[in-house]
Design a protein around this motif. Sequence first.
Motif, short mmCIF file in Angstrom:
data_model
loop_
_atom_site.label_atom_id
_atom_site.label_comp_id
_atom_site.label_asym_id
_atom_site.label_seq_id
_atom_site.Cartn_x
_atom_site.Cartn_y
_atom_site.Cartn_z
N TYR A 372 27.74 32.40 54.54
CA TYR A 372 27.98 34.14 53.80
C TYR A 372 28.29 33.96 52.64
N MET A 373 27.93 34.45 51.75
CA MET A 373 28.28 34.69 50.28
C MET A 373 29.28 35.68 49.93
N LEU A 374 30.64 35.17 50.08
CA LEU A 374 31.39 36.12 50.81
C LEU A 374 32.82 35.22 49.85
N ASP A 375 33.88 36.21 49.32
CA ASP A 375 34.93 35.38 48.48
C ASP A 375 36.39 35.46 49.65
N VAL A 376 36.96 34.59 49.87
CA VAL A 376 37.27 35.00 50.91
C VAL A 376 39.43 35.81 50.50
N ARG A 377 39.00 35.68 48.87
CA ARG A 377 40.48 35.85 48.75
C ARG A 377 40.38 37.19 48.40
N ASP A 378 38.91 38.16 48.78
CA ASP A 378 38.53 39.49 48.16
C ASP A 378 39.68 39.90 48.88
N PRO A 379 40.25 41.30 48.70
CA PRO A 379 41.58 42.00 48.86
C PRO A 379 40.94 43.29 49.88
#
Length: 416
Positions: A372-379
């Motif tokens: 999945y296209m996801l930044d794990v640091r996204d709050p």
Amino acid sequence: MLGALMLGGALGETSLTASDFYRTAHSHVFDAIEALRSAGEPVDAVSVAATLQTRGTLADVGGRVTLLDLADAAPVSSHAHKYAEIVRDKSRLRGVIQATTAAEAAAYEGHDADEVIAGHTAAMLTLSRTGSRPCIRASAAVARRLEDYARPSSAARLPGTGTRLHFGDVCVIGGRSGVGKTALALQAVDVWRDTRRVLFMSFEMSIAELADRLIARATGRGVEIAHAGLTDHERDGYRRESARLLEDERLELVEAAGMSEAQTIASIRAFAAAGGRIAVLDYIQIAYEVRTNENADLARFMRSIQQVAKQSGVLILALSQFSRAPEDGQPRLHHLRGSGALEQEAATVGLMWAPEPDDAEKRKQELRRRGYMLDVRDPRPLIRLDWRKVRHGRTAMDYFLLDGAAMRLEPISKAP
């Protein structure tokens, strides 16, 4: 019957579908059995449990223990086709009750007598044993498809998901407060009103509050600061957006707090008669009148709006609350407030929930590993939408990141 099939029994010539079962759990089990049979795989309690686990519905049916109990309860596996005939007959009898109840309601409401009689006769013919049963079923299927072709479109995709909601159906999306149910509905309204007329009935918010949320979505500014700190140029843009939203003939906002049940039904009927296609009810637990018993009264209201949807071809999207918090954080159908009535009458049921912060971080990392296209640091909070009942398709899961202030849900998709 399900137990007999898991012990090697066969349906023979008996025609049976998942919709013939009264309980959704039994429909899930039958679907899993049919999937295994179609793939040429062995059918037993272990393989059925594995299929349900893959689909995310094993817990909904009661787990592996329930499957073993079903198998133990089957007297003779070779009689599976006889048990299937009993299930089919009970399903047809429920169809008689539903068709007769619908005809009775239409008669009391003063509908055209010829239309009421013709509709009831067609329903009885579909359920009849006379003549060639396969031909009767085929005729009914063709009739339904012709009805679909007569409409501009037979389904509308819920934006950000792969799930299609069919016109003439009632869809329920449930969740706890703050998970983004209204944001998802408004997001869908923004897309749907480009090509269809949409009615949004709020039983909790005022028109001004609804407009603020739509404008917050359009401008990207939080609801609380939508009016604050604007330059003259921004203020002019805000006013133009407000006017565009409130003057859009394809979007009808209704402040429904205090409306009677009859007024709500009449509003949807009038909207449909004027060419409306989609109605959103936010939220359903305060849209009906509690007269004697909350569950029975909700069931009555659900039958009423389901009848309106079917007769008019309008898609009704109803938002719902949970009756209590899920014990393990992950909701299931029985957590819906009035789950029995909602599950019975709705064609599609989705459950929205937000994992706990610690768990959410792990889930983000897992989604990332799965492509999945996801930044794990996204709050932003991770939101999951579980489709627990899908009459016209398969159960599935969708993921979003929620910006609650701006009333936006960003879908998380897999890399191409």
